[in-house]
Design an enzyme around this catalytic site. Structure first.
Site, PDB file in Angstrom:
ATOM      1  CE  LYS A   1       0.723   1.957   3.267  1.00  0.00           C
ATOM      2  NZ  LYS A   1       2.018   2.523   3.788  1.00  0.00           N
TER       3      LYS A   1
ATOM      4  CE1 TYR B   1      -2.027  -0.142   7.218  1.00  0.00           C
ATOM      5  CE2 TYR B   1      -0.629   1.764   6.838  1.00  0.00           C
ATOM      6  CZ  TYR B   1      -0.811   0.395   6.833  1.00  0.00           C
ATOM      7  OH  TYR B   1       0.203  -0.423   6.433  1.00  0.00           O
TER       8      TYR B   1
HETATM    9  P1  NAD Z   1      12.385   1.498   2.075  1.00  0.00           P
HETATM   10  O1  NAD Z   1      12.875   2.824   1.608  1.00  0.00           O
HETATM   11  O2  NAD Z   1      12.940   0.956   3.331  1.00  0.00           O
HETATM   12  O3  NAD Z   1      12.611   0.396   0.931  1.00  0.00           O
HETATM   13  C1  NAD Z   1      12.339   0.660  -0.421  1.00  0.00           C
HETATM   14  C2  NAD Z   1      13.132  -0.280  -1.288  1.00  0.00           C
HETATM   15  O4  NAD Z   1      12.914   0.060  -2.637  1.00  0.00           O
HETATM   16  C3  NAD Z   1      14.643  -0.210  -1.019  1.00  0.00           C
HETATM   17  O5  NAD Z   1      15.184  -1.495  -0.989  1.00  0.00           O
HETATM   18  C4  NAD Z   1      15.163   0.540  -2.228  1.00  0.00           C
HETATM   19  O6  NAD Z   1      16.490   0.153  -2.566  1.00  0.00           O
HETATM   20  C5  NAD Z   1      14.179   0.117  -3.304  1.00  0.00           C
HETATM   21  N1  NAD Z   1      14.129   1.061  -4.423  1.00  0.00           N
HETATM   22  C6  NAD Z   1      14.079   0.705  -5.704  1.00  0.00           C
HETATM   23  N2  NAD Z   1      14.111   1.774  -6.501  1.00  0.00           N
HETATM   24  C7  NAD Z   1      14.195   2.850  -5.694  1.00  0.00           C
HETATM   25  C8  NAD Z   1      14.262   4.239  -5.922  1.00  0.00           C
HETATM   26  N3  NAD Z   1      14.262   4.756  -7.182  1.00  0.00           N
HETATM   27  N4  NAD Z   1      14.329   5.062  -4.866  1.00  0.00           N
HETATM   28  C9  NAD Z   1      14.318   4.580  -3.612  1.00  0.00           C
HETATM   29  N5  NAD Z   1      14.256   3.265  -3.334  1.00  0.00           N
HETATM   30  C10 NAD Z   1      14.196   2.398  -4.373  1.00  0.00           C
HETATM   31  O7  NAD Z   1      10.797   1.605   2.142  1.00  0.00           O
HETATM   32  P2  NAD Z   1       9.786   0.644   2.925  1.00  0.00           P
HETATM   33  O8  NAD Z   1       9.457   1.274   4.224  1.00  0.00           O
HETATM   34  O9  NAD Z   1      10.272  -0.734   2.895  1.00  0.00           O
HETATM   35  O10 NAD Z   1       8.468   0.820   2.017  1.00  0.00           O
HETATM   36  C11 NAD Z   1       8.330   0.149   0.776  1.00  0.00           C
HETATM   37  C12 NAD Z   1       6.831   0.045   0.426  1.00  0.00           C
HETATM   38  O11 NAD Z   1       6.176  -0.670   1.465  1.00  0.00           O
HETATM   39  C13 NAD Z   1       6.101   1.369   0.300  1.00  0.00           C
HETATM   40  O12 NAD Z   1       5.116   1.290  -0.704  1.00  0.00           O
HETATM   41  C14 NAD Z   1       5.436   1.542   1.661  1.00  0.00           C
HETATM   42  O13 NAD Z   1       4.259   2.326   1.621  1.00  0.00           O
HETATM   43  C15 NAD Z   1       5.111   0.112   1.998  1.00  0.00           C
HETATM   44  N6  NAD Z   1       5.068  -0.123   3.468  1.00  0.00           N
HETATM   45  C16 NAD Z   1       4.014  -0.798   3.961  1.00  0.00           C
HETATM   46  C17 NAD Z   1       3.936  -1.051   5.320  1.00  0.00           C
HETATM   47  C18 NAD Z   1       2.812  -1.866   5.873  1.00  0.00           C
HETATM   48  O14 NAD Z   1       2.617  -1.862   7.081  1.00  0.00           O
HETATM   49  N7  NAD Z   1       2.079  -2.598   5.045  1.00  0.00           N
HETATM   50  C19 NAD Z   1       4.937  -0.569   6.178  1.00  0.00           C
HETATM   51  C20 NAD Z   1       6.021   0.108   5.626  1.00  0.00           C
HETATM   52  C21 NAD Z   1       6.061   0.327   4.253  1.00  0.00           C
END
Ligand code: NAD
Length: 363
Positions: free
Chosen positions: A133, A218
């Protein structure tokens, strides 16, 4: 099983679609006990700290592959999780997954506005897709994702983990069974004080928006799953007080929704302060709600008659993935399909429009 989150009309629509449009996966049916292979696409914080550990506990799924743009992560994940070289991809080689029977599902966990490109690649490679999401940064991209999965005859689910969480399910039950009478008003908010000013969450091109897209979704979801209805009208106001940090996305936003039957809802999302993580539903004869309502663990709440709401604390990611795996194995539709993610993105775009214009937007 019918999801208590879904309206009867939508459930029937999705079930018919599934029966008519989705193939049985013969190979899976022929191998009883085979776990569904998940490839994680985007190895950031959520994949590392929540999803990969949940896959180790899972009854129906296993971590079968990875997609990463960072060779060092490929090496460390390979070592930690014993992932074979043939199941390690980067964003440009995802098409080759078509030849890899170990991978059934790609779980897309990249920044919001990059979801569509990986979802579409995964679908074209013949994989089912679970997408984090918010589904994407625009309604058009959500529709493209739905179309790609439908064309490939594969399921698309959105990572709405709270649809599997017992305390939230209990609140949905209280609302739908009218235990306190018909709903009249919902108050919901979620936010936190964001850190690093250089992170993608503050970059509109990658995030699609600010706290509304990230955590407000949420609160919006809670409004929709408690009422079981779609809003008719939205109004909204947003604010920025730190213009350096929040030069690209909103800092805080409030919105109001009007639902059929005159139910009103008041929502809030912020990147400016900690402590808001709750909802309360007010009905004709009482109220109920959760605080915290959206965290990974420790959710609980109360009812106006004095009873506590405190059901089993589960691994929500495991529950979400196990459910999707069972949907695939049993050829039945997910309770969190792409259409559900699209509805939220559509409403969030209307919230932004209302905030920008100062006018209520009809949906
Ligand atoms: P994060 O920044 O920790 O991870 C993102 C990943 O995407 C990294 O591994 C990064 O290397 C990669 N990536 C690929 N191309 C990229 C670019 N151009 N710029 C930046 N990063 C790039 O983020 P996260 O917290 O893991 O979030 C990722 C997704 O998960 C988002 O859509 C977020 O909304 C969702 N999320 C959901 C929940 C949940 O509870 N369901 C919680 C946190 C995040």
């Amino acid at each position: 099983m019918k999801s208590p989150f879904v309206s009867r009309r939508d459930f029937l629509k999705t079930s018919t679609l599934a029966v008519a449009g989705l193939p049985l996966l013969g190979a899976l049916a022929a191998e009883p006990g085979r776990k569904i292979g998940f490839a994680l696409c985007g190895l950031g914080s959520l994949s590392t700290h929540q999803i990969a550990p949940a896959l180790q506990q899972s009854q129906f799924c296993r971590l079968a592959g990875i997609v990463t743009g960072t060779p060092a992560k490929a090496a460390s994940w390979k070592a930690q999780y014993n992932i074979p070289d043939r199941s390690i991809y980067n964003y440009d080689t995802m098409a080759q997954m078509a030849d890899n029977p170990d991978i059934d599902v790609v779980y897309v966990v990249t920044p919001n506005a990059l979801h569509a490109e990986s979802v579409i690649k995964a679908a074209k490679a013949g994989k089912h897709v679970l997408c984090e999401k918010p589904m994407e940064a625009s309604v058009e991209k959500c529709q493209q994702m739905i179309d790609a999965c439908r064309a490939a005859k594969r399921q698309l689910a959105v990572g709405y983990r709270l649809h599997f969480e017992p305390n939230n399910l209990e609140c949905v039950r209280l609302a739908r069974e009218k235990v306190f009478g018909g709903l009249k008003f919902i108050e919901a908010g979620f936010g936190f004080a964001i850190g690093d000013p250089k992170q993608w969450r503050l970059n509109r091109a990658l995030a699609g928006g600010g706290p509304l897209m990230d955590v407000g979704v949420y609160a919006l979801q809670a409004m929709r799953y408690l009422t079981g209805a779609e809003p008719l009208q939205v109004s909204a106001t947003q604010t920025v007080t730190d213009e350096i940090k929040f030069h690209d996305v909103e800092e805080s936003i409030v919105w109001q929704l009007k639902f059929p039957g005159g139910i009103l809802a008041n929502g809030m999302a912020t990147y400016r302060f900690n402590g808001i993580n709750r909802y309360t539903a007010y009905a004709e004869r009482g109220s109920f709600g959760l605080e915290p309502a959206y965290s990974y663990h420790g959710l609980h709440g109360k009812r106006s008659d004095g009873e506590a709401i405190q059901l089993t604390d589960i691994d929500q990611f495991q529950a979400e993935m196990d459910d999707f795996a069972q949907c695939i194995l049993e050829n039945r539709p997910t309770r969190v399909p792409g259409e559900e993610g699209l509805r939220d993105v559509k409403i969030m775009m209307a919230i932004y429009e209302a905030a920008r214009t100062g006018q209520a937007v009809n949906l």
